[in-house]
Write an enzyme that holds these catalytic residues in place. Structure first.
Site, PDB file in Angstrom:
ATOM      1  N   LEU A   1      11.388   1.346   6.536  1.00  0.00           N
ATOM      2  CA  LEU A   1      10.690   1.811   5.338  1.00  0.00           C
ATOM      3  C   LEU A   1      11.416   3.046   4.798  1.00  0.00           C
ATOM      4  O   LEU A   1      11.733   3.953   5.577  1.00  0.00           O
ATOM      5  CB  LEU A   1       9.245   2.179   5.679  1.00  0.00           C
ATOM      6  CG  LEU A   1       8.435   2.539   4.445  1.00  0.00           C
ATOM      7  CD1 LEU A   1       7.982   1.273   3.731  1.00  0.00           C
ATOM      8  CD2 LEU A   1       7.236   3.399   4.788  1.00  0.00           C
TER       9      LEU A   1
ATOM     10  N   TYR B   1       0.832  -1.204   0.000  1.00  0.00           N
ATOM     11  CA  TYR B   1       0.000   0.000   0.000  1.00  0.00           C
ATOM     12  C   TYR B   1       0.863   1.250   0.000  1.00  0.00           C
ATOM     13  O   TYR B   1       2.087   1.178   0.163  1.00  0.00           O
ATOM     14  CB  TYR B   1      -0.942   0.000   1.211  1.00  0.00           C
ATOM     15  CG  TYR B   1      -0.261   0.338   2.522  1.00  0.00           C
ATOM     16  CD1 TYR B   1       0.589  -0.563   3.152  1.00  0.00           C
ATOM     17  CD2 TYR B   1      -0.455   1.582   3.127  1.00  0.00           C
ATOM     18  CE1 TYR B   1       1.219  -0.238   4.349  1.00  0.00           C
ATOM     19  CE2 TYR B   1       0.171   1.909   4.325  1.00  0.00           C
ATOM     20  CZ  TYR B   1       1.004   0.990   4.927  1.00  0.00           C
ATOM     21  OH  TYR B   1       1.633   1.317   6.107  1.00  0.00           O
TER      22      TYR B   1
ATOM     23  N   LYS C   1       6.455  -1.830   1.770  1.00  0.00           N
ATOM     24  CA  LYS C   1       5.310  -1.237   2.467  1.00  0.00           C
ATOM     25  C   LYS C   1       4.142  -2.211   2.371  1.00  0.00           C
ATOM     26  O   LYS C   1       3.227  -2.066   1.558  1.00  0.00           O
ATOM     27  CB  LYS C   1       4.971   0.152   1.879  1.00  0.00           C
ATOM     28  CG  LYS C   1       4.186   1.035   2.839  1.00  0.00           C
ATOM     29  CD  LYS C   1       4.231   2.475   2.414  1.00  0.00           C
ATOM     30  CE  LYS C   1       3.242   3.359   3.165  1.00  0.00           C
ATOM     31  NZ  LYS C   1       3.460   3.513   4.587  1.00  0.00           N
TER      32      LYS C   1
HETATM   33  C1  LIG Z   1       6.843   1.859   9.487  1.00  0.00           C
HETATM   34  C2  LIG Z   1       6.872   3.199   8.831  1.00  0.00           C
HETATM   35  N1  LIG Z   1       8.051   3.828   8.692  1.00  0.00           N
HETATM   36  C3  LIG Z   1       8.136   5.040   8.110  1.00  0.00           C
HETATM   37  C4  LIG Z   1       6.999   5.704   7.653  1.00  0.00           C
HETATM   38  C5  LIG Z   1       7.133   7.078   7.024  1.00  0.00           C
HETATM   39  O1  LIG Z   1       6.982   7.011   5.642  1.00  0.00           O
HETATM   40  P1  LIG Z   1       6.460   8.275   4.804  1.00  0.00           P
HETATM   41  O2  LIG Z   1       7.336   9.417   5.189  1.00  0.00           O
HETATM   42  O3  LIG Z   1       6.635   7.876   3.395  1.00  0.00           O
HETATM   43  O4  LIG Z   1       5.040   8.498   5.201  1.00  0.00           O
HETATM   44  C6  LIG Z   1       5.751   5.078   7.762  1.00  0.00           C
HETATM   45  C7  LIG Z   1       4.560   5.758   7.261  1.00  0.00           C
HETATM   46  O5  LIG Z   1       3.461   5.376   7.479  1.00  0.00           O
HETATM   47  C8  LIG Z   1       5.689   3.802   8.367  1.00  0.00           C
HETATM   48  O6  LIG Z   1       4.511   3.164   8.483  1.00  0.00           O
END
Ligand SMILES: Cc1ncc(COP(=O)(O)O)c(C=O)c1O
Length: 287
Positions: A204, A34, A148
């Site tokens: 991530l 997602y 993700k």
């Molecule tokens: C586990 C995790 N790490 C990091 C992020 C931050 O990612 P982004 O800056 O792309 O929202 C998210 C965002 O939901 C996350 O679920």
């Protein structure tokens, strides 16, 4: 929170009417990926980067992208137009589709494509001004955290530990090193240097993480991207969490102990201002 109109497999419909068969592999195995894209003044922020990360996640689970980037873009703009709120968070997911339950990939399933959009809730002023409490936790998730994936049970368990403790996030460590938080990336400031854990399979690759590093480089804030031992986090002057919906938020207590002097630090205040300014500039250009 209102989600009025969603998109499911080729059709827009009210949320209450959207149905997925119980044998969808997203439901049975958490077999899907997602994205969440922030939308400001009805303009998606860093959409290209989110679509690239979606492709990376799909590659990581060996699932062909059911749509081209232009098609995703069209759908995302359409879901934004059909929902209320100038600022929204668009959620979209792809699962491996419906098939008899068997672990191995089905030979002929059609991926399930789902999009929804909610009014964007960035942190309230009070949290920006005072920071938020967090706890620490062992990182007990799998070893492909760069995907993700909709299989978020590990993240949900960590988040609930935080909520149980009256905190906002769980800052996680694996083998004694900082990884990320349950739904955000984590930065640390020590002696005026911004420290970021490296992008690898343990975190991530956050889109906000990239924006923060770009802004730091452009504004001569010293940055080190390296593994960060737990002790360095626990004795840091500043800790931040970042995500598309949290933007940049200061952590002012960790496991009940104040971080620095217990208030959002000077580097955070600078980065928060830079981030807001950057957002406005990008959105003005898009308008
Ligand atoms: C586990 C995790 N790490 C990091 C992020 C931050 O990612 P982004 O800056 O792309 O929202 C998210 C965002 O939901 C996350 O679920």
């Amino acid at each position: 929170m209102t989600t009025d109109i969603v998109y499911l497999n080729g059709e827009f419909m009210p949320l209450a009417e959207a149905r997925v068969p119980v044998l969808d592999r997203g439901f049975i195995f958490g077999d899907g990926v997602y994205e969440v894209v922030p939308v400001y003044s009805r303009n998606p922020f860093r959409l290209g980067e989110h679509l690239q990360r979606l492709q990376r996640s799909l590659d990581g689970i060996r699932l062909a992208n059911p749509l081209r980037d232009e098609e995703w873009t069209k759908l995302i703009l359409e879901i934004v137009a059909r929902n209320s709120g100038e600022d929204q968070a668009v959620y979209f997911q792809v699962t491996r589709g419906v098939a008899p339950r068997a672990h191995e990939f089905p030979s002929a399933a059609k991926p399930t494509v789902f999009l929804m959009s909610n009014v964007m809730k960035t942190p309230p002023r009070e949290q920006v001004d005072n920071g938020v409490p967090c706890i620490t936790s062992n990182d007990f998730r799998w070893l492909k955290c760069d995907i993700k994936s909709v299989s978020l049970l590990g993240n949900c368990l960590a988040k609930q530990l935080a909520v149980d403790a009256g905190a906002v996030e769980a800052v996680m460590f694996r083998d004694g090193y900082l990884t990320e938080a349950s739904a955000s990336n984590v930065f640390v400031v020590r002696n005026g240097v911004l420290l970021a854990p490296p992008k690898n399979h343990l975190i991530l690759p956050g889109i906000t993480y990239d924006v923060v590093l770009e802004l730091a480089h452009a504004n001569r804030i010293p940055v080190e991207t390296r593994e960060i031992p737990e002790q360095e986090v626990k004795t840091a002057q500043e800790i931040w969490v970042t995500s598309s919906t949290k933007e940049v938020l200061a952590v002012t207590s960790l496991d009940g102990r104040p971080v620095g002097d217990g208030k959002p630090g000077p580097v955070f205040r600078r980065m928060h201002a830079l981030y807001q300014e950057f957002k406005q500039t990008v959105m003005r250009r898009a308008a």
